[in-house]
Scaffold this motif. Sequence first.
Motif, short mmCIF file in Angstrom:
data_model
loop_
_atom_site.label_atom_id
_atom_site.label_comp_id
_atom_site.label_asym_id
_atom_site.label_seq_id
_atom_site.Cartn_x
_atom_site.Cartn_y
_atom_site.Cartn_z
N THR A 78 3.83 -2.97 -24.38
CA THR A 78 3.03 -4.18 -24.02
C THR A 78 3.06 -4.69 -22.58
O THR A 78 3.92 -5.38 -22.37
CB THR A 78 3.21 -5.03 -24.91
OG1 THR A 78 3.21 -4.53 -26.13
CG2 THR A 78 2.39 -6.11 -24.98
N MET A 79 1.57 -4.80 -22.14
CA MET A 79 1.40 -5.12 -20.44
C MET A 79 1.23 -6.25 -21.08
O MET A 79 -0.07 -6.49 -22.03
CB MET A 79 0.65 -4.38 -20.56
CG MET A 79 1.36 -3.13 -19.70
SD MET A 79 2.67 -3.44 -18.02
CE MET A 79 1.81 -4.37 -16.74
N GLU A 80 1.14 -7.67 -20.18
CA GLU A 80 0.38 -9.37 -20.40
C GLU A 80 0.49 -9.04 -18.83
O GLU A 80 0.86 -9.59 -18.13
CB GLU A 80 0.61 -9.83 -20.62
CG GLU A 80 1.34 -10.86 -21.10
CD GLU A 80 2.26 -12.85 -21.38
OE1 GLU A 80 1.19 -13.89 -21.49
OE2 GLU A 80 3.07 -12.17 -21.91
N THR A 81 -1.43 -9.45 -18.87
CA THR A 81 -1.71 -10.19 -17.45
C THR A 81 -2.57 -10.43 -17.99
O THR A 81 -3.30 -11.91 -18.65
CB THR A 81 -2.15 -8.65 -16.85
OG1 THR A 81 -3.03 -8.97 -15.48
CG2 THR A 81 -2.96 -8.10 -17.14
N LYS A 82 -3.73 -11.09 -15.83
CA LYS A 82 -4.98 -12.74 -16.47
C LYS A 82 -6.07 -11.44 -15.70
O LYS A 82 -5.94 -10.66 -15.12
CB LYS A 82 -4.47 -13.51 -15.59
CG LYS A 82 -5.03 -14.29 -15.30
CD LYS A 82 -4.23 -15.56 -14.90
CE LYS A 82 -4.49 -15.31 -13.90
NZ LYS A 82 -4.24 -16.53 -12.60
N THR A 83 -6.99 -12.16 -16.48
CA THR A 83 -7.94 -11.67 -15.97
C THR A 83 -8.82 -12.23 -14.77
O THR A 83 -8.03 -13.22 -14.52
CB THR A 83 -8.84 -11.38 -17.16
OG1 THR A 83 -9.40 -12.80 -17.76
CG2 THR A 83 -8.73 -10.77 -18.31
N PHE A 88 -5.30 -14.41 -20.52
CA PHE A 88 -4.54 -13.84 -20.43
C PHE A 88 -4.26 -13.49 -21.77
O PHE A 88 -4.61 -13.77 -22.92
CB PHE A 88 -2.75 -14.59 -20.71
CG PHE A 88 -2.63 -15.50 -19.39
CD1 PHE A 88 -1.77 -14.77 -18.47
CD2 PHE A 88 -2.86 -17.13 -18.84
CE1 PHE A 88 -1.23 -15.22 -17.35
CE2 PHE A 88 -2.15 -17.25 -17.72
CZ PHE A 88 -1.25 -16.79 -16.85
N VAL A 89 -4.06 -11.82 -21.15
CA VAL A 89 -4.28 -10.53 -22.78
C VAL A 89 -3.37 -10.20 -23.09
O VAL A 89 -2.84 -9.72 -21.89
CB VAL A 89 -5.59 -10.34 -22.22
CG1 VAL A 89 -7.01 -10.63 -21.73
CG2 VAL A 89 -5.20 -8.87 -20.49
N THR A 90 -3.11 -9.79 -23.37
CA THR A 90 -1.61 -8.77 -24.04
C THR A 90 -2.63 -7.27 -24.56
O THR A 90 -3.01 -7.12 -24.99
CB THR A 90 -0.85 -9.20 -25.16
OG1 THR A 90 -0.36 -10.67 -24.98
CG2 THR A 90 0.69 -7.98 -25.23
N ILE A 91 -1.94 -6.58 -23.80
CA ILE A 91 -2.68 -5.27 -23.98
C ILE A 91 -1.32 -4.07 -24.43
O ILE A 91 -1.06 -3.85 -23.24
CB ILE A 91 -3.26 -4.24 -22.41
CG1 ILE A 91 -4.14 -5.43 -22.06
CG2 ILE A 91 -3.85 -3.16 -22.72
CD1 ILE A 91 -4.48 -5.08 -20.76
N PRO A 92 -1.77 -3.76 -25.30
CA PRO A 92 -0.85 -2.18 -26.50
C PRO A 92 -1.25 -1.19 -25.55
O PRO A 92 -2.54 -0.88 -25.96
CB PRO A 92 -0.81 -2.38 -27.79
CG PRO A 92 -1.22 -3.71 -27.84
CD PRO A 92 -2.43 -3.69 -26.85
N ILE A 93 -0.27 -0.30 -24.91
CA ILE A 93 -0.65 1.00 -24.10
C ILE A 93 0.68 2.12 -24.77
O ILE A 93 1.83 1.79 -25.07
CB ILE A 93 -0.22 1.45 -22.65
CG1 ILE A 93 -1.54 0.17 -21.78
CG2 ILE A 93 -1.50 2.04 -21.96
CD1 ILE A 93 -1.17 0.02 -21.16
N THR A 170 -4.75 1.19 -26.99
CA THR A 170 -5.16 0.91 -28.82
C THR A 170 -5.29 -0.68 -28.83
O THR A 170 -6.28 -1.13 -30.54
CB THR A 170 -3.68 0.97 -29.05
OG1 THR A 170 -2.82 0.02 -28.78
CG2 THR A 170 -3.15 2.61 -29.14
N ASP A 171 -5.45 -2.14 -28.32
CA ASP A 171 -6.15 -3.05 -28.00
C ASP A 171 -5.99 -4.03 -27.26
O ASP A 171 -5.35 -3.48 -25.89
CB ASP A 171 -5.49 -3.48 -29.51
CG ASP A 171 -6.03 -4.92 -30.05
OD1 ASP A 171 -7.21 -5.08 -30.01
OD2 ASP A 171 -5.47 -5.30 -30.88
N ILE A 172 -6.89 -4.98 -27.11
CA ILE A 172 -6.73 -6.46 -26.05
C ILE A 172 -6.95 -7.64 -27.19
O ILE A 172 -7.27 -7.88 -27.95
CB ILE A 172 -8.38 -5.99 -25.51
CG1 ILE A 172 -8.34 -4.46 -24.64
CG2 ILE A 172 -8.37 -7.15 -24.24
CD1 ILE A 172 -7.44 -4.29 -23.95
#
Length: 307
Positions: A78-83, A88-93, A170-172
């Motif tokens: 799971t990655m957390e970053t800023k657009t 702030f978004v969490t991106i499951p990969i 898998t999701d944003i």
Amino acid sequence: MEIFSSGIPYFVAIGIVVIIILMIIFGSFFTVETSEVAIIVRFGKFLRAANPGLNWKWPFIDAVAGRVSLRVNQIAMTMETKTKDNVFVTIPISVQNRVRMENIYDAYYKLANPAEQIQSYVEQVILGHVPGMTLDEVFASQSGIAAAVKKELDSDMAGFGYEIVNVLVTDIIPDAKVKSAMNDINAAQREQVAAAARGEAEKILVVKKAEAEAESKALQGQGIANQRKAIIEGLQGSIEQFQRVVEGASTSEVMQLVLITQYFDTLKSIGESDKTNTLFLSHAPGSTKDISEQILQAMLAANKTKS
């Protein structure tokens, strides 16, 4: 007695030697499971990779250093970053990978922890792409982000003997408050579209109602005109028939008689109704004549206005 006692140690020694030899021989054989390879080393140096099935190695000098699975392995992170627009978004990969058969040596000896290495590369790619995109662009480019991660991992992990089968974003998941605000905006936009549709429907109903009323008025006017025409034609026929029966009667006299007759017929119909209000009318001979003259003048005036 001495011979028997002295022979026992001899046979025991032979048995022990045979057992040791058999243990060495059978201990030199080993099996490898399907979708797996065994790493064989000789005095600590890599010798070969043993394929699935029954294998043999030299006793004492060869050893099985480890086993490597050839199955597809999935690493979830799971990655957390800023657009770009400071969301702030969490991106499951999920990264699906496997060891290349022709690169067993690199996969076993070059990486101490492949999962951590892959996660580091994924973080590098995500931090290089997502901060330069808005939240809407991140949602729209979900497959593009996955393709960029796969491309980067393919080139980096190939040197370590790993093949990247697939990368799945898998999701944003934005921050909860941002997600709620997005839902509110979406609901407001849908309500706006619905309001416009309702207004258009009401407009159509008003136009159709106006058209129906105009058509109704036109038909009503046509009906009144036909009614008047029928009355005039009926009066004309009555006058002509009366003049044929009673010679010397003028048209005006006949007309007055017909109108008076209709007048009294109307009063009779009013009197026969249960819901009729009380009417006070003068029926002296002079007033009756005045009524007929008034009716006739009114009809003549209406006929002149129509013409």
